[in-house]
Design a protein around this motif. Structure first.
Motif, PDB file in Angstrom:
ATOM      1  N   THR A  59     112.568  37.823  86.155  1.00 39.09           N
ATOM      2  CA  THR A  59     111.311  37.546  86.839  1.00 39.09           C
ATOM      3  C   THR A  59     111.574  36.572  87.984  1.00 39.09           C
ATOM      4  N   ILE A  60     111.034  36.904  89.154  1.00 39.91           N
ATOM      5  CA  ILE A  60     111.161  36.039  90.326  1.00 39.91           C
ATOM      6  C   ILE A  60     109.759  35.724  90.823  1.00 39.91           C
ATOM      7  N   GLY A  61     109.383  34.484  90.770  1.00 39.09           N
ATOM      8  CA  GLY A  61     108.087  34.061  91.299  1.00 39.09           C
ATOM      9  C   GLY A  61     106.909  34.811  90.710  1.00 39.09           C
ATOM     10  N   GLY A  62     106.954  35.124  89.443  1.00 44.38           N
ATOM     11  CA  GLY A  62     105.864  35.832  88.795  1.00 44.38           C
ATOM     12  C   GLY A  62     105.932  37.343  88.921  1.00 44.38           C
ATOM     13  N   VAL A  63     106.914  37.873  89.651  1.00 43.76           N
ATOM     14  CA  VAL A  63     107.077  39.319  89.795  1.00 43.76           C
ATOM     15  C   VAL A  63     108.199  39.762  88.873  1.00 43.76           C
ATOM     16  N   THR A  64     107.888  40.658  87.961  1.00 49.27           N
ATOM     17  CA  THR A  64     108.874  41.138  87.007  1.00 49.27           C
ATOM     18  C   THR A  64     109.694  42.261  87.629  1.00 49.27           C
ATOM     19  N   ILE A  65     111.002  42.083  87.622  1.00 45.81           N
ATOM     20  CA  ILE A  65     111.910  43.108  88.118  1.00 45.81           C
ATOM     21  C   ILE A  65     112.418  43.880  86.908  1.00 45.81           C
ATOM     22  N   ARG A  66     112.226  45.177  86.929  1.00 48.67           N
ATOM     23  CA  ARG A  66     112.608  46.022  85.811  1.00 48.67           C
ATOM     24  C   ARG A  66     113.665  47.019  86.268  1.00 48.67           C
ATOM     25  N   ILE A  67     114.387  47.558  85.319  1.00 51.06           N
ATOM     26  CA  ILE A  67     115.342  48.615  85.623  1.00 51.06           C
ATOM     27  C   ILE A  67     114.775  49.906  85.063  1.00 51.06           C
ATOM     28  N   GLY A  68     114.746  50.901  85.874  1.00 52.89           N
ATOM     29  CA  GLY A  68     114.269  52.195  85.442  1.00 52.89           C
ATOM     30  C   GLY A  68     114.546  53.204  86.526  1.00 52.89           C
ATOM     31  N   ILE A  69     114.294  54.450  86.235  1.00 48.20           N
ATOM     32  CA  ILE A  69     114.551  55.484  87.229  1.00 48.20           C
ATOM     33  C   ILE A  69     113.462  56.546  87.100  1.00 48.20           C
ATOM     34  N   ASN A  70     113.029  57.063  88.228  1.00 47.81           N
ATOM     35  CA  ASN A  70     112.070  58.149  88.201  1.00 47.81           C
ATOM     36  C   ASN A  70     112.652  59.352  88.942  1.00 47.81           C
ATOM     37  N   ALA A  71     111.941  60.450  88.904  1.00 49.70           N
ATOM     38  CA  ALA A  71     112.456  61.696  89.477  1.00 49.70           C
ATOM     39  C   ALA A  71     112.688  61.572  90.982  1.00 49.70           C
ATOM     40  N   LEU A  72     111.838  60.836  91.676  1.00 48.58           N
ATOM     41  CA  LEU A  72     111.997  60.687  93.118  1.00 48.58           C
ATOM     42  C   LEU A  72     113.270  59.915  93.458  1.00 48.58           C
ATOM     43  N   ALA A  73     113.604  58.918  92.654  1.00 44.99           N
ATOM     44  CA  ALA A  73     114.843  58.172  92.882  1.00 44.99           C
ATOM     45  C   ALA A  73     116.063  59.071  92.682  1.00 44.99           C
TER      46      ALA A  73
END
Length: 79
Positions: A11-25
């Motif tokens: 988490t940076i400054g209240g923004v959660t950074i997640r790892i994931g992948i979607n079809a567009l990626a």
């Protein structure tokens, strides 16, 4: 859009950074791979204009793919 969540990274400054992948990626990652193939083929043919566009394609779509994988394409703002 199908999405595969692998969890929170940090988490940076209240923004959660997640790892994931979607079809567009995945699709944009394929475009980046084709950009590398085009870059190699155009360098072999000594076509520098095509090499420039292929290199630019790889950089733009490659960075976009990495950014999407690390942030889902949008930050989770605590909703």
């Amino acid at each position: 859009m199908p999405f595969f969540d692998t969890g929170e990274l940090f988490t940076i400054g209240g923004v959660t950074i997640r790892i994931g992948i979607n079809a567009l990626a995945i699709l944009m990652g394929l475009v980046a791979v084709f950009g590398i193939i085009g870059l190699l083929n155009s360098m072999k043919a000594k076509n520098f204009l095509a090499a420039g566009f292929s290199g630019l394609t790889f950089v733009v779509f490659g960075l976009w793919t990495v950014a999407t994988i690390f942030t889902f394409g949008y930050p989770d703002l605590g909703h």
